[in-house]
Design an enzyme around this catalytic site. Structure first.
Site, PDB file in Angstrom:
ATOM      1  N   THR A  10     105.047  35.927  -4.803  1.00  0.00           N
ATOM      2  CA  THR A  10     105.190  36.483  -3.442  1.00  0.00           C
ATOM      3  C   THR A  10     103.834  36.856  -2.829  1.00  0.00           C
ATOM      4  O   THR A  10     103.768  37.245  -1.667  1.00  0.00           O
ATOM      5  CB  THR A  10     106.107  37.733  -3.421  1.00  0.00           C
ATOM      6  OG1 THR A  10     105.563  38.701  -4.306  1.00  0.00           O
ATOM      7  CG2 THR A  10     107.533  37.394  -3.831  1.00  0.00           C
ATOM      8  N   ASP A  56     108.953  40.452 -15.487  1.00  0.00           N
ATOM      9  CA  ASP A  56     107.941  41.467 -15.197  1.00  0.00           C
ATOM     10  C   ASP A  56     106.816  41.345 -16.214  1.00  0.00           C
ATOM     11  O   ASP A  56     107.084  41.193 -17.420  1.00  0.00           O
ATOM     12  CB  ASP A  56     108.606  42.857 -15.287  1.00  0.00           C
ATOM     13  CG  ASP A  56     107.771  43.923 -14.602  1.00  0.00           C
ATOM     14  OD1 ASP A  56     106.570  44.041 -14.936  1.00  0.00           O
ATOM     15  OD2 ASP A  56     108.318  44.630 -13.746  1.00  0.00           O
ATOM     16  N   SER A 127      88.497  37.128 -11.734  1.00  0.00           N
ATOM     17  CA  SER A 127      88.043  37.604 -10.426  1.00  0.00           C
ATOM     18  C   SER A 127      86.548  37.891 -10.401  1.00  0.00           C
ATOM     19  O   SER A 127      85.969  38.359 -11.392  1.00  0.00           O
ATOM     20  CB  SER A 127      88.802  38.895 -10.112  1.00  0.00           C
ATOM     21  OG  SER A 127      88.161  39.600  -9.066  1.00  0.00           O
ATOM     22  N   GLU A 129      85.361  40.321  -9.074  1.00  0.00           N
ATOM     23  CA  GLU A 129      85.202  41.772  -9.255  1.00  0.00           C
ATOM     24  C   GLU A 129      84.728  42.094 -10.676  1.00  0.00           C
ATOM     25  O   GLU A 129      84.249  43.194 -10.932  1.00  0.00           O
ATOM     26  CB  GLU A 129      86.521  42.503  -8.965  1.00  0.00           C
ATOM     27  CG  GLU A 129      86.891  42.557  -7.497  1.00  0.00           C
ATOM     28  CD  GLU A 129      85.997  43.467  -6.655  1.00  0.00           C
ATOM     29  OE1 GLU A 129      85.650  44.564  -7.120  1.00  0.00           O
ATOM     30  OE2 GLU A 129      85.638  43.072  -5.538  1.00  0.00           O
ATOM     31  N   TYR A 151      90.556  47.951 -11.635  1.00  0.00           N
ATOM     32  CA  TYR A 151      90.976  46.559 -11.430  1.00  0.00           C
ATOM     33  C   TYR A 151      90.000  45.598 -12.116  1.00  0.00           C
ATOM     34  O   TYR A 151      90.402  44.706 -12.865  1.00  0.00           O
ATOM     35  CB  TYR A 151      91.054  46.257  -9.927  1.00  0.00           C
ATOM     36  CG  TYR A 151      91.245  44.789  -9.602  1.00  0.00           C
ATOM     37  CD1 TYR A 151      92.491  44.199  -9.659  1.00  0.00           C
ATOM     38  CD2 TYR A 151      90.152  43.995  -9.243  1.00  0.00           C
ATOM     39  CE1 TYR A 151      92.661  42.851  -9.360  1.00  0.00           C
ATOM     40  CE2 TYR A 151      90.311  42.651  -8.946  1.00  0.00           C
ATOM     41  CZ  TYR A 151      91.564  42.080  -9.011  1.00  0.00           C
ATOM     42  OH  TYR A 151      91.718  40.749  -8.725  1.00  0.00           O
TER      43      TYR A 151
HETATM   44  P1  GDP Z   1      87.784  43.490  -2.778  1.00  0.00           P
HETATM   45  O1  GDP Z   1      86.472  42.803  -2.728  1.00  0.00           O
HETATM   46  O2  GDP Z   1      88.763  42.841  -3.716  1.00  0.00           O
HETATM   47  O3  GDP Z   1      87.694  44.948  -3.014  1.00  0.00           O
HETATM   48  O4  GDP Z   1      88.443  43.223  -1.315  1.00  0.00           O
HETATM   49  P2  GDP Z   1      88.711  44.172  -0.062  1.00  0.00           P
HETATM   50  O5  GDP Z   1      89.011  43.259   1.089  1.00  0.00           O
HETATM   51  O6  GDP Z   1      89.736  45.216  -0.365  1.00  0.00           O
HETATM   52  O7  GDP Z   1      87.318  44.936   0.180  1.00  0.00           O
HETATM   53  C1  GDP Z   1      86.139  44.220   0.439  1.00  0.00           C
HETATM   54  C2  GDP Z   1      85.036  45.197   0.811  1.00  0.00           C
HETATM   55  O8  GDP Z   1      85.338  45.779   2.079  1.00  0.00           O
HETATM   56  C3  GDP Z   1      84.824  46.373  -0.145  1.00  0.00           C
HETATM   57  O9  GDP Z   1      83.441  46.515  -0.358  1.00  0.00           O
HETATM   58  C4  GDP Z   1      85.357  47.572   0.614  1.00  0.00           C
HETATM   59  O10 GDP Z   1      84.724  48.798   0.288  1.00  0.00           O
HETATM   60  C5  GDP Z   1      85.010  47.166   2.040  1.00  0.00           C
HETATM   61  N1  GDP Z   1      85.791  47.884   3.069  1.00  0.00           N
HETATM   62  C6  GDP Z   1      85.272  48.624   4.101  1.00  0.00           C
HETATM   63  N2  GDP Z   1      86.270  49.168   4.802  1.00  0.00           N
HETATM   64  C7  GDP Z   1      87.440  48.785   4.224  1.00  0.00           C
HETATM   65  C8  GDP Z   1      88.802  49.045   4.525  1.00  0.00           C
HETATM   66  O11 GDP Z   1      89.153  49.752   5.463  1.00  0.00           O
HETATM   67  N3  GDP Z   1      89.736  48.454   3.713  1.00  0.00           N
HETATM   68  C9  GDP Z   1      89.382  47.641   2.656  1.00  0.00           C
HETATM   69  N4  GDP Z   1      90.324  47.068   1.905  1.00  0.00           N
HETATM   70  N5  GDP Z   1      88.080  47.416   2.349  1.00  0.00           N
HETATM   71  C10 GDP Z   1      87.132  47.956   3.118  1.00  0.00           C
END
Ligand code: GDP
Length: 330
Positions: A10, A56, A127, A129, A151
């Site tokens: 999903t 799951d 990932s 990450e 994560y």
């Molecule tokens: P990630 O790389 O898997 O953590 O993907 P995300 O899209 O959640 O975040 C990417 C980057 O955007 C990270 O460095 C966050 O700290 C930054 N970021 C800044 N503002 C925001 C926000 O409002 N939401 C999210 N999700 N990330 C943010």
């Protein structure tokens, strides 16, 4: 017909992969969890070819049963607690699903196995990450890991256990170290979709500000549709191996915001954007940029959608969705 079993069906990648494999002639089985999960009905309505199987990643017997029913040639483990910010609040759950879930899936494969001539082929969604506080730039398959979130830590465990099971039990198991990949199916909690959705709503007069966290971090963003193809390509090789999948370009959150506003003709984007500490993370990944040379040379993979095209695709999609919801003619 080849048969594929997908966890995380999903989610963004599950949807892209299901469609991709269906178009290639696969029978597609998707594991769905929970009682009356609202995302299942929407998915099955859009992709009626998907056979759903309950299960799951926290429950090994359910994984074994799902493999017995689906008898897959290929298993794609895309299921995870996938949102970095949430993983800080639910670290144990993240370790259990995102980390130990991989071990359970590998054990289920060892038990069911497939035939001697046709063993189950396994793909693990690793990932970028895992690189976290990066030790070198750009990052490739040999770059050491230094995760910066629960994560990331769970993904490192998943990655390492795939390597270990491949070496210990001769499983056909591959990990794709995918850098951020986005698109219209991306969840609204991720920064790209949060930005493109807000920009669309601001353009339509439905919203007046966009509240974000850190604008300085940089990501190597690609298009999810390109990236699921790489997953499949890995499983078609003669030997299992791990591959970085990335565009090789990096952009800051600020670049993303600026480009998304420019897409709707708004240049004074700073008037609409506010930062709030609640969106900052306890530890940040400052810079990601991947080197996908190995995937390019060994798989023949390369991305087709670049960053400007990706942002444009997402903004236009959100404009259509939000205009339709609000009954506004574009
Ligand atoms: P990630 O790389 O898997 O953590 O993907 P995300 O899209 O959640 O975040 C990417 C980057 O955007 C990270 O460095 C966050 O700290 C930054 N970021 C800044 N503002 C925001 C926000 O409002 N939401 C999210 N999700 N990330 C943010």
């Amino acid at each position: 017909m080849p048969r594929a079993f997908i966890t995380g069906i999903t989610g963004q990648d599950g949807q892209h992969l299901a469609q991709f494999l269906h178009d290639k002639g696969y029978d597609v089985y998707g594991m769905v969890k929970g009682q009356s999960n609202p995302r299942i009905a929407a998915l099955v309505e859009e992709m009626p070819f998907i056979e759903t199987i309950p299960g799951d990643l926290a429950d090994l017997p359910s994984l074994v049963a799902a493999l017995e029913v689906s008898q897959p040639d290929e298993v794609y483990n895309l299921g995870a607690i996938s949102f970095v910010a949430l993983s800080f609040n639910q670290a144990e759950l993240t370790a259990n699903i995102t980390g130990l879930g991989v071990l359970r899936m590998l054990e289920a494969i060892r038990m069911i196995g497939g035939s001697q001539n046709n063993p189950i082929r396994f793909y693990q969604a690793s990932s970028s990450e895992m690189f976290g506080k990066v030790r070198e730039t750009p990052q490739n398959e040999a770059t050491p890991f230094h995760p910066r979130s629960p994560y990331g830590c769970a993904k490192v465990f998943g990655h390492d256990i795939v390597v270990n099971y491949r070496e210990s039990y001769d499983l056909f198991a591959c990990s794709g170290i995918l850098f951020n990949h986005e698109g219209p199916r991306r969840g609204i909690e991720f920064v790209t979709r949060k930005v493109t959705n807000a920009v669309a709503r601001i353009k339509l007069g439905l919203q007046h500000e966009l509240v974000l966290g850190n604008l300085d971090s940089k990501r190597d963003w690609g298009y999810a549709g390109d990236y699921v193809k790489a997953m499949w390509m890995m499983l078609q090789q003669d030997q299992p191996d791990d591959f970085v999948i990335a565009t090789g370009e990096t952009h800051s959150i600020e670049d993303l915001v600026q480009r998304a506003f420019a897409e709707v003709g708004i240049d004074n984007w700073t008037d609409y954007v506010r930062q709030d500490p609640k969106f900052f993370r306890p530890a940040e990944v400052d810079l990601l940029i991947g080197d996908a040379t190995k995937a390019r040379t060994e798989l023949g993979w390369q991305p087709e959608v670049d960053f400007p095209a990706l942002v444009s695709m997402m903004v236009q999609n959100d404009l259509e969705i939000e205009a339709k919801k609000a009954g506004i003619a574009l």
